[in-house]
Write an enzyme that holds these catalytic residues in place. Structure first.
Site, PDB file in Angstrom:
ATOM      1  CE  LYS A   1      -4.320   0.928   0.310  1.00  0.00           C
ATOM      2  NZ  LYS A   1      -5.199   0.374  -0.660  1.00  0.00           N
ATOM      3  NE  ARG A   2       6.135   0.891   3.327  1.00  0.00           N
ATOM      4  CZ  ARG A   2       7.319   0.573   2.825  1.00  0.00           C
ATOM      5  NH1 ARG A   2       8.179   1.506   2.517  1.00  0.00           N
ATOM      6  NH2 ARG A   2       7.659  -0.693   2.643  1.00  0.00           N
TER       7      ARG A   2
END
Ligand code: GLU
Length: 496
Positions: free
Chosen positions: A263-264
């Protein structure tokens, strides 16, 4: 590599959630390979892991493929997934259970597989003991050579067995990976893996091999994380007496820091990518370069060019890096290349999501201000929101900026002067607006930049906007004056 018309590839997702970037890249490479070779692209739903099923996931997968333009030649019918298109269906594994059971039985009869009656408790016990001895946990093969009598006894006790593969105890298994070359493993590193569970459902290895064979798949293109499975599959093909397909394991996708994509790094589900306003044609281009290249420099590549040139000889074995900045840049390139009316059409749902029904004519007139400035369709709602919102609510801090901090009275005087100047303006065009306001700065003893920033914030509510005078022209006389008055009221309230 010359392949003929008979190339058949498959994309076999497990419907366990929303498809992500990695799933779509695998689908795309399979699709491109099929289209390049004039072959067939098969969609198969691998839903045998019943505990991990997520309702709606099949629909989400089909939606994502269609959105990207990856139509399948065989698979569930997109209009009604309970029906099939193609001669080798059903294409949903839970509807093929009998076939797997039959094939598993055949392996048992030929001596390549056996029934295992060990209870989950016993397996857990074995695992714990192995861990304590620092051995790799694996089945201890207790049921591998049960006598007929022992088997009958277990059956009499009502134990439903699983079917396990009788993995050769020695020797090696190898295969030729089209991207990585020869891959060899020692058979004694593989255990007697389960083929069929006691509830009659197959395990991935069995279902995958049986289906790839029965669906006449010629090339298996899948992510690198499946390499450890492939020797098991090769052993299965051997045991069945079937010709294995060719294998090609696609490079994994990492974040810019070379750690697992998350996600990051901007790993998103296809639904999120759509919501943010990435164009399918931009994503197609971007995903197509995650592990494949046309040459050493070309970045913008259209569908036809991909199809014409895509092949495995330019798929790299080393990891591909997912760079969201590059995706944003590329999306901007595709946005700028759209005909303006087309961009207006595509922006409409994004604007309506934020502002309810919007005036389509105004959207069309806003396009020239937006096309060069947005990188995603969703950004338009921020950038041009002032046109579609009833009112804007600039913060006092933004209104006063650096120049007027501590002197709201001076900002108020400047706004009032601008208002008076504009009220008398005959023609409401960007040019006339600029003609009226540019000299005003000097008259007030202000820098033009400071005055314009004040006006920008008052009119658009933001410190960043499309060009000021064009924005005012589009917004229209009445609404522009209304916003200047509202901002003035705000400043007056502040000075008391
Ligand atoms: N169902 C597996 C998956 O979820 C398929 C792996 C393969 O391509 O064999 O990716």
């Amino acid at each position: 590599m010359g392949f003929d018309m008979s190339v058949r590839v498959r994309f076999p997702p497990s419907p366990t959630g929303e498809p992500h970037v990695g799933n779509l890249r695998t689908a795309l490479f399979n699709w491109l390979f099929a289209r390049h070779h004039g072959g067939a692209f098969v969609l198969r739903i691998e839903d045998t892991d019943r505990e991990r099923l997520v309702p709606g996931a099949v629909e989400a997968i089909m939606d994502a493929l269609l959105w990207l333009g990856l139509e399948w030649d065989e698979g569930p019918d997109p209009r009604d997934p309970s029906r099939d298109v193609g001669p080798y269906g059903p294409y949903v594994q839970s509807r093929r259970l009998e076939l797997y059971q039959q094939e598993a039985r055949r392996l048992v009869e030929a001596g390549h597989a056996y029934y295992c009656y060990c209870s989950p408790e016993r397996l857990e016990q074995v695992r714990r003991e192995q861990m304590a001895r620092r051995e790799p946990p694996r089945y201890d093969r207790r049921c591998r050579d049960l006598s007929e009598g022992e088997r009958r006894e277990m059956e009499a006790q009502g134990v439903t067995p699983v079917v396990r593969f009788r993995t050769p105890l020695s020797g090696e298994t190898s295969f030729h990976d089209l991207i990585r070359g020869e891959i060899v493993v020692r058979n004694d590193t593989l255990d007697d893996f389960v083929l069929l569970k006691s509830d009659g459902y197959p395990v991935y290895h069995l279902a995958s091999v049986v289906d790839d064979h029965h669906m006449r798949i010629t090339h298996v293109l899948r992510g690198e994380e499946w390499i450890p499975s492939t020797p098991r599959h090769v052993l299965l093909y051997d045991a069945f007496g079937w010709e294995p397909p060719q294998f090609a394991h696609l490079p994994m996708i990492l974040g810019p820091d070379r750690s697992k994509l998350s996600k990051r790094h901007g790993d998103m589900s296809v639904r999120e990518l759509r919501e943010r306003g990435y164009l399918p044609e931009a994503l197609f281009n971007f995903l197509g370069l995650l592990g494949w290249s046309l040459d050493d420099h070309t970045e913008i590549i259209d569908r036809e060019t991909f199809i014409r040139h895509f092949d495995l000889d330019r798929v790299s074995p080393s990891p591909a890096i997912f760079n969201q900045e590059k995706l944003d840049w590329m999306n901007g390139v595709y946005i700028r290349s759209l005909p303006p009316e087309e961009l207006a059409t595509r922006l409409l749902p994004y604007l309506e999501r934020s502002f309810g029904r919007v005036d389509r004519g105004l959207v069309a007139r806003a396009v020239p201000l937006l096309q060069e400035r947005i990188r995603t369709l969703a950004e338009a709602a921020d950038m041009a929101g002032f046109l579609f919102a009833e009112r804007v609510e600039p913060s006092l801090g933004d209104l006063l900026g650096k120049k007027f901090t501590g002197t709201p009275g001076e900002a108020g005087r400047a706004l009032l002067a601008a208002l008076e100047r504009l009220q008398g303006l005959e023609e409401w065009t960007a040019q006339a607006l600029e003609g009226a306001l540019r000299p005003l700065a000097a008259e007030l003893g202000l820098k033009t930049g400071d005055l314009f920033m004040l006006l920008r914030v008052a009119v658009t509510g933001r410190t960043v906007s499309p060009p000021l005078f064009q924005s005012m022209e589009l917004l229209g006389r009445e609404r522009t004056l209304g916003r200047l008055e509202a901002a003035l009221g705000r400043l007056r309230a502040e000075t008391g």
